[in-house]
Motif scaffolding. Structure first.
Motif, PDB file in Angstrom:
ATOM      1  N   ARG A  76       0.482  -1.329   0.107  1.00 33.74           N
ATOM      2  CA  ARG A  76      -0.308  -0.316  -0.007  1.00 33.74           C
ATOM      3  C   ARG A  76       0.505   1.439  -0.023  1.00 33.74           C
ATOM      4  N   LEU A  77       2.127   1.079   0.477  1.00 31.22           N
ATOM      5  CA  LEU A  77       2.615   2.481   1.080  1.00 31.22           C
ATOM      6  C   LEU A  77       3.470   2.442  -0.681  1.00 31.22           C
ATOM      7  N   VAL A  78       3.733   1.881  -1.639  1.00 35.35           N
ATOM      8  CA  VAL A  78       4.923   1.764  -2.725  1.00 35.35           C
ATOM      9  C   VAL A  78       3.536   2.290  -3.231  1.00 35.35           C
ATOM     10  N   VAL A  79       2.303   1.432  -3.447  1.00 36.11           N
ATOM     11  CA  VAL A  79       1.573   1.656  -4.197  1.00 36.11           C
ATOM     12  C   VAL A  79       0.715   3.527  -4.453  1.00 36.11           C
ATOM     13  N   ALA A  80       1.078   4.372  -3.105  1.00 37.06           N
ATOM     14  CA  ALA A  80       0.611   5.196  -2.604  1.00 37.06           C
ATOM     15  C   ALA A  80       1.808   6.333  -3.365  1.00 37.06           C
ATOM     16  N   GLN A  81       3.103   5.677  -3.239  1.00 36.23           N
ATOM     17  CA  GLN A  81       3.906   6.633  -3.649  1.00 36.23           C
ATOM     18  C   GLN A  81       4.403   6.895  -5.590  1.00 36.23           C
ATOM     19  N   ARG A  82       3.919   5.646  -6.118  1.00 36.10           N
ATOM     20  CA  ARG A  82       3.486   5.210  -7.344  1.00 36.10           C
ATOM     21  C   ARG A  82       2.290   6.406  -7.292  1.00 36.10           C
ATOM     22  N   THR A  83       1.635   6.720  -6.341  1.00 39.12           N
ATOM     23  CA  THR A  83       0.267   7.391  -7.367  1.00 39.12           C
ATOM     24  C   THR A  83       1.301   8.809  -7.322  1.00 39.12           C
ATOM     25  N   TRP A  84       1.866   9.123  -6.474  1.00 43.05           N
ATOM     26  CA  TRP A  84       2.295  10.360  -6.896  1.00 43.05           C
ATOM     27  C   TRP A  84       2.983  10.708  -7.735  1.00 43.05           C
ATOM     28  N   ALA A  85       3.930   9.538  -7.516  1.00 42.57           N
ATOM     29  CA  ALA A  85       5.072   9.519  -9.716  1.00 42.57           C
ATOM     30  C   ALA A  85       3.992  10.180 -10.639  1.00 42.57           C
ATOM     31  N   ALA A  86       2.948   9.237 -10.832  1.00 45.98           N
ATOM     32  CA  ALA A  86       1.974   9.220 -11.863  1.00 45.98           C
ATOM     33  C   ALA A  86       2.291  10.744 -12.193  1.00 45.98           C
ATOM     34  N   ARG A  87       2.257  11.799 -11.678  1.00 42.22           N
ATOM     35  CA  ARG A  87       1.446  13.104 -11.329  1.00 42.22           C
ATOM     36  C   ARG A  87       3.417  13.655 -11.228  1.00 42.22           C
ATOM     37  N   ASN A  88       4.395  12.858 -11.836  1.00 46.29           N
ATOM     38  CA  ASN A  88       5.790  13.884 -11.773  1.00 46.29           C
ATOM     39  C   ASN A  88       6.538  13.267 -13.005  1.00 46.29           C
ATOM     40  N   PRO A  89       6.691  14.137 -14.183  1.00 44.12           N
ATOM     41  CA  PRO A  89       7.042  13.784 -15.299  1.00 44.12           C
ATOM     42  C   PRO A  89       8.967  13.159 -15.267  1.00 44.12           C
TER      43      PRO A  89
END
Lengths: 102, 382
Positions: B168-181
């Protein structure tokens, strides 16, 4: 192969450490006794399956062995030993090994 | 708070594009130079204004900070080589801040970056220090992943966390990454995909281990009177070699450094709007947040819930786990991201409001876990 794993005991305050230190973190002494542990309790284990920049021959089992004197040693596990059990210690080419249950 | 014109502040940041497979002409110095130019432009500071230089890099050798000063063409009255890995950014900031306030330098460029080909990476992890060379490389241990697999096992046993909780932690960070080009991995991930991924060292899977990238980061520290949209360093604390490697690695030096850190800041965890935690592994994200007091009762499940619900904005760049780890720039990456958040420059992932940020550094595995820990509390100055 040599039997056991060498660790060090402060001559001044009796603190046991692995690996060796220059000065004792508890009392600052520079005088150490070399001791050898021939067994330890295996606390945890993992299986390394891949490593960047190297080809592994196969999975490598590694674990943390707790010496009776206190220090924790990262060891290679060559047999199906399980955490919570006592293991025999050896050193091969500088690498601490827990080959079998004891 | 010091509000004199000589107060040292963060005035600008730079970060190169992170790449998984750099071209043959990409060198550590070329990346550091690119990040430096971007940071100076971002800070509105001239190249000729730089009179202090600090650098952290595993791949700069045989060059040092002075060689870099020469290659960057800067004349400096203050110079620092740092070798504190994931704690290097805040270590350099700790020193640079005092240098500026004492007048030893007026404008310091803090740089970190690396290009580590697989063979160079293998040499680095096998010869990380003498204890590693003598006692871990002969196993072989294959680098830090196996050590943090064992540490994660210990945290799971102590806290009752399951693999899906780390997922869940890794998925949350990936969700932020999706907004970081700027992140190298931006495709959304599910916990199911995480659980089905290849294991690296049980219980760690590929998503628990940072992708190694080539890249560099830069920060400009200067006098407040010279800075546009400055970021104040409200406090900075460190405790290195906290337990002589005699503990289990689940408590970092931040545990003991935290009370003074918050006291000097005049703030507490509830005042923080956005956090960057050094995320070499998910277990260390949790350990450091607990050490800093972000979950006073030490309830890991509640902490993970706060992160996944965005009640606590953590690692908004995607962190190293999704954005990538550019060697020694791993620590500076978080300081760059928090500065961008506070200055309103985190396009597409801007946290509102972002007045106060916390940044941590962690690293330098001495034998079984990291020996360095530091943290800073930063504030946007209007």
């Amino acid at each position: 192969m040599s039997a056991g794993v060498a660790y060090y005991v402060c001559r001044s305050c009796g603190l046991a450490v692995f690996p060796s230190r220059a000065l004792c973190p508890r009392c600052g002494s520079a005088s150490w006794l070399r001791r050898v542990a021939t067994s330890a309790i295996l606390e945890d284990a993992t299986t390394l399956r891949r490593a960047r920049g190297r080809q592994l021959d196969g999975p490598i089992r590694l674990g943390t062995a707790r010496l009776d004197a206190g220090p924790a040693v990262v060891v290679r596990l060559n047999a199906e030993v399980t955490p919570g059990t006592r293991v025999a210690l050896n050193t091969i080419g500088g690498a601490p090994q827990a080959l079998e249950a004891r | 708070m010091d509000s004199s014109p000589n107060e040292a502040v963060i005035a600008g940041t730079g970060e190169t594009r992170y790449v998984r497979r750099p071209g043959p002409r990409t060198t550590t110095v070329s990346l550091l130079a690119r990040a430096a130019r971007e940071a100076l432009r971002n800070a509105g500071v001239r190249h000729s204004d730089v009179d202090g230089l600090a650098v952290a890099s595993f791949s700069l050798a045989p060059d040092h900070a002075i060689d870099l000063a020469w290659k960057l063409g800067v004349r400096v009255s203050w110079l620092m080589d740092d070798a504190s890995g994931g704690a290097s950014a805040l270590n350099m900031l700790q020193h640079a801040r005092r240098a500026v306030e004492a007048g030893d330098a007026s404008t310091v460029l803090i740089l970190a970056g690396d290009v580590l080909e697989p063979s160079a990476f293998r040499r680095l992890v096998d010869e990380y220090n003498s204890a590693t060379r003598d006692h871990l490389a002969p196993l072989p241990h294959g680098g830090p992943n196996s050590l943090f697999a064992l540490l994660t096992m210990r945290q799971m046993a102590e806290s009752g966390l399951k693999r899906s909780d780390y997922g869940r932690l890794v998925v949350a960070q990936r969700t932020w990454a999706a907004r970081n080009p700027g992140a190298v991995y931006r495709d959304l991930l599910t916990v199911e995909e995480y659980l089905a991924a290849d294991l690296v060292a049980d219980p760690l899977c590929i998503y628990d281990c940072v992708p190694v990238v080539a890249g560099a980061d830069a920060v400009v520290v200067t006098r407040r009177s010279r800075a546009r949209r400055p970021v104040r360093i409200r406090s900075l604390g460190a405790l290195h070699n906290a337990d002589d490697q005699q503990g289990n690695g689940l408590r970092t030096g931040l545990k003991e450094a935290a009370p003074a850190l918050w006291e000097h800041a005049g703030l507490g965890p509830d005042d923080v709007d956005v956090v960057s935690v050094y995320d070499d592994y998910p277990a260390m994200v949790l350990a450091q947040l607990v050490d800093l007091g972000f979950t006073p009762d030490g309830d890991f499940h509640r902490l993970i819930g706060a992160i996944t619900d965005n009640a606590l904005s953590v690692n908004t760049s995607g962190g190293q786990l999704s954005a990538g780890q550019a060697g020694a720039a791993g620590g500076l990456h978080g300081l760059v991201e928090m500065t961008r958040q506070l200055r309103g420059e985190a396009r597409g992932r801007q946290v509102e409001p972002a007045h106060i940020a916390a940044v941590t550094g962690y690293g330098m595995i001495l034998y079984r876990f990291g020996g360095c820990a530091n943290a800073a509390i930063l504030e946007r100055i209007r």
